[in-house]
Design a protein around this motif. Structure first.
Motif, PDB file in Angstrom:
ATOM      1  N   ILE A   2       0.834  -1.198   0.000  1.00 12.82           N
ATOM      2  CA  ILE A   2       0.000   0.000   0.000  1.00 12.82           C
ATOM      3  C   ILE A   2       0.872   1.253   0.000  1.00 12.82           C
ATOM      4  N   ILE A   3       1.956   1.229   0.764  1.00 12.76           N
ATOM      5  CA  ILE A   3       2.869   2.379   0.805  1.00 12.76           C
ATOM      6  C   ILE A   3       3.498   2.606  -0.566  1.00 12.76           C
ATOM      7  N   LEU A   4       3.861   1.520  -1.256  1.00 11.73           N
ATOM      8  CA  LEU A   4       4.456   1.655  -2.600  1.00 11.73           C
ATOM      9  C   LEU A   4       3.447   2.248  -3.588  1.00 11.73           C
ATOM     10  N   ILE A   5       2.203   1.798  -3.508  1.00 12.97           N
ATOM     11  CA  ILE A   5       1.173   2.324  -4.411  1.00 12.97           C
ATOM     12  C   ILE A   5       0.919   3.799  -4.114  1.00 12.97           C
ATOM     13  N   GLY A   6       0.706   4.112  -2.818  1.00 12.82           N
ATOM     14  CA  GLY A   6       0.488   5.508  -2.443  1.00 12.82           C
ATOM     15  C   GLY A   6       1.673   6.380  -2.778  1.00 12.82           C
ATOM     16  N   GLY A   7       2.891   5.843  -2.604  1.00 13.09           N
ATOM     17  CA  GLY A   7       4.090   6.601  -2.944  1.00 13.09           C
ATOM     18  C   GLY A   7       4.184   6.862  -4.444  1.00 13.09           C
ATOM     19  N   SER A   8       3.754   5.893  -5.248  1.00  9.67           N
ATOM     20  CA  SER A   8       3.749   6.082  -6.703  1.00  9.67           C
ATOM     21  C   SER A   8       2.775   7.184  -7.099  1.00  9.67           C
ATOM     22  N   PHE A   9       1.578   7.150  -6.495  1.00  5.79           N
ATOM     23  CA  PHE A   9       0.602   8.213  -6.756  1.00  5.79           C
ATOM     24  C   PHE A   9       1.163   9.575  -6.348  1.00  5.79           C
ATOM     25  N   ALA A  10       1.769   9.621  -5.157  1.00  6.00           N
ATOM     26  CA  ALA A  10       2.291  10.895  -4.644  1.00  6.00           C
ATOM     27  C   ALA A  10       3.445  11.404  -5.509  1.00  6.00           C
ATOM     28  N   ALA A  11       4.336  10.501  -5.934  1.00  4.36           N
ATOM     29  CA  ALA A  11       5.474  10.925  -6.755  1.00  4.36           C
ATOM     30  C   ALA A  11       4.995  11.560  -8.056  1.00  4.36           C
ATOM     31  N   ASP A  12       4.029  10.924  -8.710  1.00  3.77           N
ATOM     32  CA  ASP A  12       3.488  11.482  -9.948  1.00  3.77           C
ATOM     33  C   ASP A  12       2.786  12.809  -9.685  1.00  3.77           C
ATOM     34  N   SER A  13       2.042  12.880  -8.591  1.00  9.32           N
ATOM     35  CA  SER A  13       1.293  14.095  -8.259  1.00  9.32           C
ATOM     36  C   SER A  13       2.216  15.275  -7.991  1.00  9.32           C
ATOM     37  N   PHE A  14       3.193  15.091  -7.127  1.00  8.20           N
ATOM     38  CA  PHE A  14       4.052  16.218  -6.743  1.00  8.20           C
ATOM     39  C   PHE A  14       4.970  16.651  -7.891  1.00  8.20           C
TER      40      PHE A  14
END
Length: 514
Positions: A2-14
């Motif tokens: 879950i952290i990897l998925i959320g981190g992927s979303f956050a990386a693309d977003s920021f």
């Protein structure tokens, strides 16, 4: 995971949408004003009706303690974490394999980087729909598992956070259940139907109870305004202000071609998927979103100007409810799931069935998949890093804009009322002063939309009527008396022949009206 998925979303977003993102100044400033009406008092948009009331009640409280940037960062982290939890639960049910949720998330981000159909997005700045889609994924996951009470709770929370997303999702879920019942009608008997209805009652109760905080304010908002205002507001919203979301005649050809390819490919691949309840429910749900989009295209197709369409008043009253939203956001998800199934089949990563040549060892197959997926995600992040800025300014212009806004915040009274450049989006974020009107900040109630349009039209008329190689005292006096504006922040507007700027940099000038 879950952290990897959320981190992927956050990386693309920021990387793609640095703070403040696309709609963050729009919603977070309104959220702060909701809790503190004295902040930017007399700002037309901030004092209009609150369409996303639950967001303002929750996230708005944070803006009273933290700065806008920090609120946005924490909001994104919370939103993407919820989104990752929902994504993980749903994909785990639809796709076997430990890495399936992460790989499909990378596929989805890659598709989002290519384009969309109607301007809909999930991964961007923080706003209501990010939380809504997180709860929608949880609702779908529980519906696929036939945990109806939990599905009802999460569906209700989806409606609370974003009524349009939630209500259309509920409609597509009911459509999916109706399709499943129809195709399985031979196995249905009276006893099964009675049992199903008894199970549905508490689930519907959970759904209704959890949806009330968002549903009640939205229904109240729809009932505001007289018929004349409602008609005018619908036209302004559908065929002017939000036509890039609502008018299918305004969507570009690439969007139609891209989503046609996604849809045809998904329909072809979905035929080979398991006939289980889980798979069929999800497929029919996606078909429901396709049906909504087709209805939207039929409603909007016709000559322009739109007033030449038969029954255009009725058609635009339905188009304003965003019939393309779920299709735009969820077809890439369904496509990502189907592509992952195809990769599993031909690379044989998580299956004992020998579907690939014997000379290709299992370890090499896994390496090929890992390299392919990492390459796709790396390319997506590179496109995000190389993405043009959303504010459409050069770095020097952006620095000048922030400089002018911060000077205004430090050197003008809080009760000032500003005229700002037409397409400014984050003046209140940096300057923390009210604006007379701005194109981005359009209210969502009928009377507010009509007044927003009137203000913009007045400013255009004022400019045309009073310009005579510049604007003199007579023009400024008329502007102030009609609007109450006390300060101007301008880029190209002018020259003003009788007043001098009280502050200027390379790009912007600040004037105080006499």
């Amino acid at each position: 995971m879950i952290i990897l998925i959320g981190g992927s979303f956050a990386a693309d977003s920021f990387m793609r949408f640095p703070v403040p993102g696309t709609n963050e100044p729009h919603y977070l400033t309104k959220a702060r004003h909701y809790w503190n009406p004295q902040w930017c008092a007399d700002d037309f948009f901030l004092e209009s009706s609150n369409a996303h009331l639950f967001l303002f009640q929750t996230v708005g409280a944070v803006t009273q303690v933290l700065s806008f940037p920090l609120t946005a960062v924490l909001g994104r982290i919370a939103g993407f974490l919820l989104l990752a939890i929902g994504w993980y639960r749903l994909i785990n049910i639809l796709c076997p394999g430990f890495w399936a949720p992460l790989i499909t998330a990378w596929f989805y981000l890659a598709l989002a980087a290519i384009g969309n159909f109607s301007g809909e997005w999930i991964i961007g700045g923080i706003e209501s729909k990010v939380f809504a889609y997180g709860f929608l994924f949880l609702a779908l996951a529980n519906a696929c598992e036939q945990n109806w009470n939990r599905a009802g709770i999460y569906a209700g929370l989806t409606i609370t956070w974003h009524p349009v997303v939630g209500v259309w999702s509920l409609a597509c879920s009911l459509f999916a259940l109706a399709c499943l019942a129809f195709f399985n009608r031979k196995n249905l008997d009276r006893k099964t139907l009675v049992h199903s209805l008894k199970a549905a009652i508490p689930a519907l109760g959970c759904l209704l109870l959890c949806s009330l905080p968002g549903l009640v304010p939205s229904l109240a908002l729809l009932m505001q305004g007289d018929p004349k205002d409602s008609f005018a507001a619908n036209y302004i919203q559908v065929f002017y202000r939000l036509k890039h979301h609502l008018d299918p005649m305004d969507f570009n050809l690439f969007s139609y071609l891209m989503y046609a390819v996604l849809l045809v490919t998904w329909l072809f691949l979905a035929r080979k998927e398991s006939p289980s309840f889980t798979s069929r429910f999800f497929q029919f749900f996606i078909i429901g979103t396709v049906g909504l989009a087709c209805i939207g295209i039929l409603l909007g197709a016709g000559p322009r100007p739109a007033s030449e369409m038969p029954y255009y008043a009725f058609r635009m009253s339905l188009l304003k409810f965003y019939p393309f939203r779920l299709f735009d956001a969820l077809l890439p998800l369904a496509f990502s799931v189907a592509i992952f199934h195809l990769i599993q089949q031909y690379l044989n990563v998580d299956s004992e069935q020998k579907t690939t040549p014997a000379w290709l060892p299992p370890a090499l197959r896994k390496t090929i998949l890992a390299v392919l997926c990492l390459g796709i995600f790396s390319g997506t992040l590179y496109s995000a890093w190389n993405h043009p800025p959303i504010h459409k300014m050069t770095p020097a212009q952006r620095a000048d804009w922030i400089d002018a806004c911060e000077w205004i915040r430090d050197h003008t009274p809080e009760e000032s009322l500003f005229l700002t450049p037409a397409h400014a989006t984050d003046f209140k974020w940096y300057a923390q002063r009210p604006e007379y009107v701005t194109y981005k900040d359009c209210p969502q109630d009928a009377s507010g939309i009509v007044e927003w349009n009137r203000r913009l039209k007045y400013l255009r008329k004022w400019g045309q009527e009073y310009y005579n190689e510049g604007f003199d005292d007579r023009a400024l006096q008329a502007l102030q008396q009609k609007t109450g504006i006390t300060y101007l922040l301008v880029k190209r507007l002018g020259p003003f022949t009788t007043i001098d700027p009280i502050y200027q940099n390379r790009t912007y000038k600040v004037y105080q009206l006499p």
